[in-house]
Design an enzyme around this catalytic site. Structure first.
Site, PDB file in Angstrom:
ATOM      1  N   TYR A 185      17.344 -28.946 -14.590  1.00 38.81           N
ATOM      2  CA  TYR A 185      17.841 -27.622 -14.182  1.00 38.81           C
ATOM      3  C   TYR A 185      19.369 -27.557 -14.319  1.00 38.81           C
ATOM      4  O   TYR A 185      19.949 -26.481 -14.176  1.00 38.81           O
ATOM      5  CB  TYR A 185      17.467 -27.280 -12.735  1.00 38.81           C
ATOM      6  CG  TYR A 185      15.982 -27.294 -12.434  1.00 38.81           C
ATOM      7  CD1 TYR A 185      15.029 -27.350 -13.446  1.00 38.81           C
ATOM      8  CD2 TYR A 185      15.524 -27.255 -11.120  1.00 38.81           C
ATOM      9  CE1 TYR A 185      13.670 -27.386 -13.158  1.00 38.81           C
ATOM     10  CE2 TYR A 185      14.170 -27.284 -10.824  1.00 38.81           C
ATOM     11  CZ  TYR A 185      13.252 -27.357 -11.847  1.00 38.81           C
ATOM     12  OH  TYR A 185      11.910 -27.390 -11.555  1.00 38.81           O
ATOM     13  N   HIS A 226       9.049 -35.624 -13.572  1.00 39.44           N
ATOM     14  CA  HIS A 226       8.963 -34.172 -13.822  1.00 39.44           C
ATOM     15  C   HIS A 226       7.725 -33.793 -14.637  1.00 39.44           C
ATOM     16  O   HIS A 226       6.995 -32.862 -14.282  1.00 39.44           O
ATOM     17  CB  HIS A 226      10.243 -33.715 -14.534  1.00 39.44           C
ATOM     18  CG  HIS A 226      10.548 -32.263 -14.372  1.00 39.44           C
ATOM     19  ND1 HIS A 226      11.823 -31.760 -14.404  1.00 39.44           N
ATOM     20  CD2 HIS A 226       9.744 -31.193 -14.178  1.00 39.44           C
ATOM     21  CE1 HIS A 226      11.784 -30.445 -14.244  1.00 39.44           C
ATOM     22  NE2 HIS A 226      10.535 -30.082 -14.096  1.00 39.44           N
TER      23      HIS A 226
HETATM   24  P1  NAP Z   1       8.672 -18.147  -8.622  1.00 42.05           P
HETATM   25  O1  NAP Z   1       9.263 -18.808  -7.446  1.00 42.05           O
HETATM   26  O2  NAP Z   1       7.200 -17.884  -8.669  1.00 42.05           O
HETATM   27  O3  NAP Z   1       9.361 -16.737  -8.882  1.00 42.05           O
HETATM   28  C1  NAP Z   1      10.749 -16.577  -8.938  1.00 42.05           C
HETATM   29  C2  NAP Z   1      11.034 -15.130  -9.374  1.00 42.05           C
HETATM   30  O4  NAP Z   1      10.468 -14.212  -8.432  1.00 42.05           O
HETATM   31  C3  NAP Z   1      12.508 -14.831  -9.458  1.00 42.05           C
HETATM   32  O5  NAP Z   1      12.701 -13.967 -10.555  1.00 42.05           O
HETATM   33  C4  NAP Z   1      12.794 -14.095  -8.148  1.00 42.05           C
HETATM   34  O6  NAP Z   1      13.863 -13.188  -8.324  1.00 42.05           O
HETATM   35  C5  NAP Z   1      11.490 -13.385  -7.882  1.00 42.05           C
HETATM   36  N1  NAP Z   1      11.206 -13.236  -6.454  1.00 42.05           N
HETATM   37  C6  NAP Z   1      11.346 -14.171  -5.481  1.00 42.05           C
HETATM   38  N2  NAP Z   1      10.941 -13.684  -4.289  1.00 42.05           N
HETATM   39  C7  NAP Z   1      10.550 -12.417  -4.493  1.00 42.05           C
HETATM   40  C8  NAP Z   1      10.044 -11.404  -3.644  1.00 42.05           C
HETATM   41  N3  NAP Z   1       9.877 -11.613  -2.334  1.00 42.05           N
HETATM   42  N4  NAP Z   1       9.741 -10.206  -4.189  1.00 42.05           N
HETATM   43  C9  NAP Z   1       9.919  -9.983  -5.508  1.00 42.05           C
HETATM   44  N5  NAP Z   1      10.394 -10.913  -6.380  1.00 42.05           N
HETATM   45  C10 NAP Z   1      10.712 -12.119  -5.869  1.00 42.05           C
HETATM   46  O7  NAP Z   1       9.009 -18.963  -9.978  1.00 42.05           O
HETATM   47  P2  NAP Z   1       9.788 -20.283 -10.405  1.00 42.05           P
HETATM   48  O8  NAP Z   1      11.256 -20.174 -10.180  1.00 42.05           O
HETATM   49  O9  NAP Z   1       9.307 -20.599 -11.776  1.00 42.05           O
HETATM   50  O10 NAP Z   1       9.178 -21.431  -9.454  1.00 42.05           O
HETATM   51  C11 NAP Z   1       9.773 -21.837  -8.234  1.00 42.05           C
HETATM   52  C12 NAP Z   1      10.428 -23.205  -8.361  1.00 42.05           C
HETATM   53  O11 NAP Z   1       9.486 -24.184  -8.806  1.00 42.05           O
HETATM   54  C13 NAP Z   1      11.532 -23.295  -9.422  1.00 42.05           C
HETATM   55  O12 NAP Z   1      12.720 -22.657  -9.019  1.00 42.05           O
HETATM   56  C14 NAP Z   1      11.644 -24.783  -9.563  1.00 42.05           C
HETATM   57  O13 NAP Z   1      12.374 -25.321  -8.470  1.00 42.05           O
HETATM   58  C15 NAP Z   1      10.178 -25.208  -9.506  1.00 42.05           C
HETATM   59  N6  NAP Z   1       9.516 -25.379 -10.830  1.00 42.05           N
HETATM   60  C16 NAP Z   1       9.033 -26.631 -11.150  1.00 42.05           C
HETATM   61  C17 NAP Z   1       8.399 -26.841 -12.365  1.00 42.05           C
HETATM   62  C18 NAP Z   1       7.876 -28.211 -12.692  1.00 42.05           C
HETATM   63  O14 NAP Z   1       7.484 -28.464 -13.843  1.00 42.05           O
HETATM   64  N7  NAP Z   1       7.817 -29.117 -11.745  1.00 42.05           N
HETATM   65  C19 NAP Z   1       8.229 -25.786 -13.283  1.00 42.05           C
HETATM   66  C20 NAP Z   1       8.714 -24.521 -12.920  1.00 42.05           C
HETATM   67  C21 NAP Z   1       9.348 -24.321 -11.693  1.00 42.05           C
HETATM   68  P3  NAP Z   1      15.177 -13.181  -7.356  1.00 42.05           P
HETATM   69  O15 NAP Z   1      15.811 -14.544  -7.471  1.00 42.05           O
HETATM   70  O16 NAP Z   1      16.001 -12.095  -7.911  1.00 42.05           O
HETATM   71  O17 NAP Z   1      14.663 -12.894  -5.954  1.00 42.05           O
END
Ligand code: NAP
Length: 283
Positions: free
Chosen positions: A57, A115
Protein backbone atom coordinates in the site's frame (compact mmCIF):
# COMPACT_ATOMS: atom_id res chain seq x y z
CA UNK A 1 -15.97 -11.82 22.89
CA UNK A 2 -13.77 -10.33 25.60
CA UNK A 3 -13.41 -6.83 27.00
CA UNK A 4 -13.36 -3.55 25.07
CA UNK A 5 -10.08 -1.92 24.16
CA UNK A 6 -9.43 1.04 26.48
CA UNK A 7 -10.81 4.27 25.01
CA UNK A 8 -12.75 2.57 22.22
CA UNK A 9 -16.26 1.15 22.01
CA UNK A 10 -15.07 -1.59 19.65
CA UNK A 11 -15.01 -4.95 21.45
CA UNK A 12 -12.28 -7.54 20.90
CA UNK A 13 -12.17 -11.19 19.86
CA UNK A 14 -9.78 -13.80 21.18
CA UNK A 15 -7.20 -15.25 18.79
CA UNK A 16 -5.85 -18.82 18.89
CA UNK A 17 -2.49 -17.65 20.30
CA UNK A 18 -3.96 -16.17 23.50
CA UNK A 19 -4.04 -12.56 22.30
CA UNK A 20 -7.04 -10.49 21.22
CA UNK A 21 -7.97 -8.36 18.22
CA UNK A 22 -10.50 -5.53 17.74
CA UNK A 23 -13.69 -6.77 16.09
CA UNK A 24 -13.62 -4.05 13.40
CA UNK A 25 -10.53 -2.50 11.83
CA UNK A 26 -9.73 0.46 9.59
CA UNK A 27 -8.58 -0.44 6.07
CA UNK A 28 -5.95 2.05 4.94
CA UNK A 29 -5.52 1.19 1.26
CA UNK A 30 -4.91 4.41 -0.75
CA UNK A 31 -4.54 6.56 2.37
CA UNK A 32 -1.30 8.30 1.48
CA UNK A 33 0.51 11.58 2.09
CA UNK A 34 -0.60 14.20 4.62
CA UNK A 35 -4.25 13.58 3.75
CA UNK A 36 -3.75 9.90 4.45
CA UNK A 37 -2.14 10.62 7.83
CA UNK A 38 -5.03 12.93 8.77
CA UNK A 39 -7.60 10.30 7.70
CA UNK A 40 -5.92 7.61 9.81
CA UNK A 41 -5.68 9.95 12.83
CA UNK A 42 -9.40 10.69 12.36
CA UNK A 43 -10.06 6.94 12.30
CA UNK A 44 -8.28 6.47 15.62
CA UNK A 45 -10.34 9.38 16.97
CA UNK A 46 -13.46 7.57 15.77
CA UNK A 47 -12.59 4.56 17.90
CA UNK A 48 -10.59 2.34 15.53
CA UNK A 49 -7.67 0.57 17.13
CA UNK A 50 -6.86 -1.95 14.40
CA UNK A 51 -5.09 -0.31 11.44
CA UNK A 52 -4.60 -2.52 8.37
CA UNK A 53 -1.64 -1.64 6.14
CA UNK A 54 0.74 -3.54 3.83
CA UNK A 55 4.13 -3.01 2.21
CA UNK A 56 2.32 -2.83 -1.12
CA UNK A 57 0.00 0.00 0.00
CA UNK A 58 3.14 2.16 0.26
CA UNK A 59 1.68 3.88 3.32
CA UNK A 60 3.44 2.28 6.27
CA UNK A 61 5.17 5.61 6.95
CA UNK A 62 1.78 7.34 6.99
CA UNK A 63 0.49 4.78 9.49
CA UNK A 64 3.57 5.42 11.65
CA UNK A 65 3.03 9.18 11.44
CA UNK A 66 -0.64 8.76 12.36
CA UNK A 67 0.33 6.69 15.41
CA UNK A 68 2.75 9.45 16.44
CA UNK A 69 0.11 12.18 15.88
CA UNK A 70 -2.70 10.36 17.65
CA UNK A 71 -3.46 10.65 21.36
CA UNK A 72 -3.95 6.87 21.60
CA UNK A 73 -1.04 5.06 23.23
CA UNK A 74 0.91 2.45 21.27
CA UNK A 75 -0.40 -0.33 23.48
CA UNK A 76 -4.01 0.62 22.70
CA UNK A 77 -3.42 0.18 18.98
CA UNK A 78 -3.31 -2.99 16.92
CA UNK A 79 -1.14 -2.65 13.81
CA UNK A 80 -1.32 -5.17 10.96
CA UNK A 81 0.99 -5.24 7.94
CA UNK A 82 1.63 -7.76 5.16
CA UNK A 83 4.62 -9.33 3.42
CA UNK A 84 4.48 -8.84 -0.36
CA UNK A 85 5.06 -11.58 -2.94
CA UNK A 86 8.52 -10.28 -3.87
CA UNK A 87 9.66 -10.87 -0.27
CA UNK A 88 8.64 -14.54 -0.07
CA UNK A 89 11.23 -16.86 1.50
CA UNK A 90 12.51 -17.38 5.05
CA UNK A 91 15.28 -14.75 5.13
CA UNK A 92 13.32 -12.41 2.85
CA UNK A 93 10.31 -12.47 5.21
CA UNK A 94 12.53 -11.52 8.13
CA UNK A 95 14.22 -8.71 6.18
CA UNK A 96 10.88 -7.45 4.87
CA UNK A 97 9.43 -7.29 8.37
CA UNK A 98 12.44 -5.41 9.74
CA UNK A 99 11.97 -2.86 6.95
CA UNK A 100 8.24 -2.55 7.71
CA UNK A 101 8.99 -1.95 11.39
CA UNK A 102 11.54 0.73 10.49
CA UNK A 103 9.08 2.47 8.14
CA UNK A 104 6.23 2.41 10.68
CA UNK A 105 8.62 3.30 13.51
CA UNK A 106 7.64 0.40 15.75
CA UNK A 107 9.52 -2.31 17.58
CA UNK A 108 6.75 -4.87 17.11
CA UNK A 109 3.76 -5.50 14.86
CA UNK A 110 0.58 -6.83 16.44
CA UNK A 111 -0.26 -8.99 13.42
CA UNK A 112 1.74 -9.72 10.29
CA UNK A 113 0.32 -11.55 7.27
CA UNK A 114 1.54 -13.19 4.07
CA UNK A 115 -0.31 -10.92 1.61
CA UNK A 116 -0.88 -13.46 -1.22
CA UNK A 117 0.17 -17.13 -1.41
CA UNK A 118 1.52 -16.90 -5.00
CA UNK A 119 1.43 -20.70 -5.42
CA UNK A 120 3.47 -20.75 -8.65
CA UNK A 121 6.43 -19.28 -6.69
CA UNK A 122 6.21 -22.13 -4.18
CA UNK A 123 7.63 -20.23 -1.19
CA UNK A 124 4.70 -19.58 1.10
CA UNK A 125 5.70 -22.31 3.55
CA UNK A 126 9.25 -20.87 3.81
CA UNK A 127 7.70 -17.42 4.28
CA UNK A 128 5.52 -18.86 7.04
CA UNK A 129 8.62 -20.31 8.75
CA UNK A 130 10.08 -16.79 8.65
CA UNK A 131 6.96 -15.45 10.38
CA UNK A 132 7.22 -18.15 13.06
CA UNK A 133 10.84 -17.08 13.68
CA UNK A 134 9.78 -13.41 13.83
CA UNK A 135 7.20 -14.27 16.47
CA UNK A 136 9.83 -16.14 18.46
CA UNK A 137 12.14 -13.13 18.25
CA UNK A 138 9.31 -10.86 19.50
CA UNK A 139 9.15 -8.68 16.38
CA UNK A 140 5.53 -9.66 15.76
CA UNK A 141 2.92 -10.74 18.28
CA UNK A 142 0.51 -12.68 16.06
CA UNK A 143 1.06 -14.22 12.65
CA UNK A 144 -1.41 -14.97 9.91
CA UNK A 145 -2.07 -15.16 6.21
CA UNK A 146 -4.23 -13.54 3.56
CA UNK A 147 -5.92 -15.03 0.53
CA UNK A 148 -5.09 -18.61 1.56
CA UNK A 149 -7.30 -21.54 0.56
CA UNK A 150 -8.34 -24.38 2.81
CA UNK A 151 -5.70 -26.69 1.24
CA UNK A 152 -2.96 -24.07 1.69
CA UNK A 153 -3.87 -23.64 5.37
CA UNK A 154 -3.78 -27.40 5.85
CA UNK A 155 -0.35 -27.52 4.23
CA UNK A 156 1.07 -24.79 6.50
CA UNK A 157 -0.22 -26.60 9.57
CA UNK A 158 1.00 -30.04 8.39
CA UNK A 159 4.49 -28.76 7.54
CA UNK A 160 5.10 -26.43 10.50
CA UNK A 161 2.63 -27.38 13.24
CA UNK A 162 1.65 -23.69 13.56
CA UNK A 163 -1.91 -22.59 12.74
CA UNK A 164 -2.29 -19.01 11.47
CA UNK A 165 -4.21 -16.73 13.85
CA UNK A 166 -6.02 -15.01 10.97
CA UNK A 167 -6.83 -15.51 7.27
CA UNK A 168 -7.80 -12.19 5.62
CA UNK A 169 -9.83 -12.88 2.48
CA UNK A 170 -12.21 -11.19 0.05
CA UNK A 171 -15.58 -11.45 1.78
CA UNK A 172 -18.83 -9.50 1.39
CA UNK A 173 -22.47 -10.41 0.77
CA UNK A 174 -21.78 -11.06 -2.94
CA UNK A 175 -18.97 -13.48 -1.96
CA UNK A 176 -19.86 -14.75 1.52
CA UNK A 177 -17.30 -17.58 1.67
CA UNK A 178 -19.57 -19.61 3.95
CA UNK A 179 -17.59 -22.85 3.67
CA UNK A 180 -14.25 -21.16 4.29
CA UNK A 181 -15.59 -19.43 7.43
CA UNK A 182 -16.82 -22.79 8.73
CA UNK A 183 -13.43 -24.37 7.99
CA UNK A 184 -11.65 -21.50 9.78
CA UNK A 185 -13.88 -21.98 12.81
CA UNK A 186 -13.12 -25.73 12.85
CA UNK A 187 -9.35 -25.09 13.08
CA UNK A 188 -9.43 -21.92 15.22
CA UNK A 189 -8.54 -19.36 12.55
CA UNK A 190 -10.18 -15.91 12.73
CA UNK A 191 -11.66 -14.80 9.38
CA UNK A 192 -11.03 -11.16 8.36
CA UNK A 193 -12.99 -9.60 5.47
CA UNK A 194 -11.30 -7.39 2.90
CA UNK A 195 -13.45 -5.14 0.69
CA UNK A 196 -16.21 -5.76 3.26
CA UNK A 197 -18.39 -3.02 1.68
CA UNK A 198 -17.75 -4.20 -1.89
CA UNK A 199 -16.13 -0.79 -2.30
CA UNK A 200 -19.56 0.90 -2.37
CA UNK A 201 -20.24 -0.46 -5.85
CA UNK A 202 -23.98 -1.05 -5.65
CA UNK A 203 -24.32 -3.39 -2.70
CA UNK A 204 -26.18 -0.86 -0.54
CA UNK A 205 -29.20 -0.78 -2.88
CA UNK A 206 -29.85 -4.51 -2.57
CA UNK A 207 -33.33 -5.10 -1.10
CA UNK A 208 -32.39 -7.27 1.93
CA UNK A 209 -29.78 -4.70 2.97
CA UNK A 210 -31.98 -1.64 2.42
CA UNK A 211 -34.91 -3.35 4.20
CA UNK A 212 -32.81 -4.32 7.23
CA UNK A 213 -31.41 -0.77 7.37
CA UNK A 214 -34.88 0.71 7.55
CA UNK A 215 -36.08 -1.93 10.05
CA UNK A 216 -33.20 -1.15 12.45
CA UNK A 217 -32.98 2.59 11.77
CA UNK A 218 -29.36 2.38 10.57
CA UNK A 219 -27.47 2.94 7.30
CA UNK A 220 -27.02 0.14 4.73
CA UNK A 221 -23.24 0.15 5.32
CA UNK A 222 -23.89 -0.56 9.00
CA UNK A 223 -26.14 -3.50 8.07
CA UNK A 224 -23.41 -4.92 5.84
CA UNK A 225 -20.74 -4.56 8.54
CA UNK A 226 -23.05 -6.05 11.18
CA UNK A 227 -23.65 -8.98 8.79
CA UNK A 228 -19.87 -9.65 8.83
CA UNK A 229 -19.95 -9.88 12.63
CA UNK A 230 -23.04 -12.14 12.58
CA UNK A 231 -21.41 -14.62 10.17
CA UNK A 232 -18.24 -14.71 12.28
CA UNK A 233 -15.88 -12.47 10.34
CA UNK A 234 -13.98 -9.31 11.23
CA UNK A 235 -14.42 -6.49 8.70
CA UNK A 236 -11.78 -3.86 7.95
CA UNK A 237 -13.78 -1.17 6.09
CA UNK A 238 -11.77 1.63 4.52
CA UNK A 239 -13.10 5.15 4.79
CA UNK A 240 -11.14 8.37 4.67
CA UNK A 241 -14.27 10.30 5.61
CA UNK A 242 -14.61 10.91 9.38
CA UNK A 243 -18.43 10.73 9.37
CA UNK A 244 -18.43 7.42 7.48
CA UNK A 245 -15.64 6.10 9.70
CA UNK A 246 -17.78 6.78 12.76
CA UNK A 247 -20.82 5.16 11.17
CA UNK A 248 -18.88 2.06 10.14
CA UNK A 249 -17.61 1.51 13.69
CA UNK A 250 -21.04 2.05 15.26
CA UNK A 251 -22.45 -1.47 14.79
CA UNK A 252 -22.52 -2.84 18.31
CA UNK A 253 -25.96 -1.80 19.52
CA UNK A 254 -28.20 -3.71 17.12
CA UNK A 255 -28.44 -7.30 15.85
CA UNK A 256 -29.69 -8.76 12.59
CA UNK A 257 -32.24 -11.56 12.79
CA UNK A 258 -31.23 -14.97 11.41
CA UNK A 259 -33.68 -14.39 8.53
CA UNK A 260 -32.02 -11.05 7.69
CA UNK A 261 -28.58 -12.66 7.80
CA UNK A 262 -29.72 -15.47 5.50
CA UNK A 263 -31.35 -13.07 3.02
CA UNK A 264 -28.14 -11.02 2.82
CA UNK A 265 -25.97 -14.14 2.43
CA UNK A 266 -28.26 -15.24 -0.42
CA UNK A 267 -27.02 -12.24 -2.47
CA UNK A 268 -24.02 -14.43 -3.34
CA UNK A 269 -22.82 -14.07 -6.93
CA UNK A 270 -19.02 -14.28 -6.79
CA UNK A 271 -15.79 -12.35 -6.41
CA UNK A 272 -15.54 -8.61 -7.20
CA UNK A 273 -12.79 -9.23 -9.77
CA UNK A 274 -10.97 -12.35 -10.84
CA UNK A 275 -8.73 -12.59 -7.80
CA UNK A 276 -8.77 -16.33 -7.20
CA UNK A 277 -5.67 -17.02 -5.07
CA UNK A 278 -4.97 -20.18 -7.07
CA UNK A 279 -4.27 -18.06 -10.15
CA UNK A 280 -4.04 -14.38 -9.12
CA UNK A 281 -0.57 -13.49 -7.84
CA UNK A 282 0.80 -10.19 -6.55
CA UNK A 283 4.45 -9.36 -6.13
P1 NAP B 1 -14.19 -1.37 1.23
O1 NAP B 1 -13.73 -1.14 2.61
O2 NAP B 1 -15.22 -2.42 0.96
O3 NAP B 1 -14.77 -0.03 0.59
C1 NAP B 1 -14.07 1.18 0.62
C2 NAP B 1 -14.86 2.19 -0.23
O4 NAP B 1 -16.17 2.36 0.30
C3 NAP B 1 -14.20 3.55 -0.26
O5 NAP B 1 -14.39 4.07 -1.56
C4 NAP B 1 -15.01 4.35 0.76
O6 NAP B 1 -15.02 5.72 0.40
C5 NAP B 1 -16.38 3.73 0.65
N1 NAP B 1 -17.12 3.75 1.91
C6 NAP B 1 -16.65 3.44 3.15
N2 NAP B 1 -17.63 3.53 4.07
C7 NAP B 1 -18.74 3.91 3.42
C8 NAP B 1 -20.07 4.18 3.84
N3 NAP B 1 -20.43 4.07 5.12
N4 NAP B 1 -20.97 4.56 2.91
C9 NAP B 1 -20.61 4.68 1.61
N5 NAP B 1 -19.35 4.43 1.14
C10 NAP B 1 -18.43 4.06 2.05
O7 NAP B 1 -12.95 -1.72 0.26
P2 NAP B 1 -11.37 -1.89 0.36
O8 NAP B 1 -10.68 -0.61 0.68
O9 NAP B 1 -10.97 -2.62 -0.87
O10 NAP B 1 -11.16 -2.94 1.57
C11 NAP B 1 -10.91 -2.55 2.91
C12 NAP B 1 -9.46 -2.82 3.30
O11 NAP B 1 -9.13 -4.19 3.11
C13 NAP B 1 -8.42 -2.09 2.44
O12 NAP B 1 -8.34 -0.72 2.73
C14 NAP B 1 -7.19 -2.87 2.81
O13 NAP B 1 -6.72 -2.46 4.08
C15 NAP B 1 -7.73 -4.30 2.85
N6 NAP B 1 -7.56 -5.08 1.60
C16 NAP B 1 -6.79 -6.23 1.66
C17 NAP B 1 -6.61 -7.00 0.53
C18 NAP B 1 -5.78 -8.25 0.62
O14 NAP B 1 -5.44 -8.85 -0.42
N7 NAP B 1 -5.44 -8.71 1.80
C19 NAP B 1 -7.21 -6.64 -0.70
C20 NAP B 1 -8.00 -5.48 -0.72
C21 NAP B 1 -8.18 -4.71 0.43
P3 NAP B 1 -14.58 6.90 1.43
O15 NAP B 1 -13.15 6.62 1.83
O16 NAP B 1 -14.74 8.13 0.64
O17 NAP B 1 -15.54 6.81 2.61
Amino acid sequence: MSSSVHGSAIPTLDLNDGTSIPQVGLGTYAMKGDEGVDAIVAGIGNGYRLLDTAVNYENEREVGQAIANSPAGRDELFITSKIPGRHHGYEEAIGSTEESLARIGLERLDLHLIHWPNPSVGKYVDTWRGLIELRERGLVTSIGVSNFTEAMLEQLIAETGVTPAVNQVELHPYFPQTELIEFHKSIGVQTESWSPLYRDQGLFNEAPIAEAASAHGVEPAQVVLRWHLEVGSLPIPKSANPARQGLNADIFDFNLTPAEVDAITALERGRMKDRDPLTHEEM
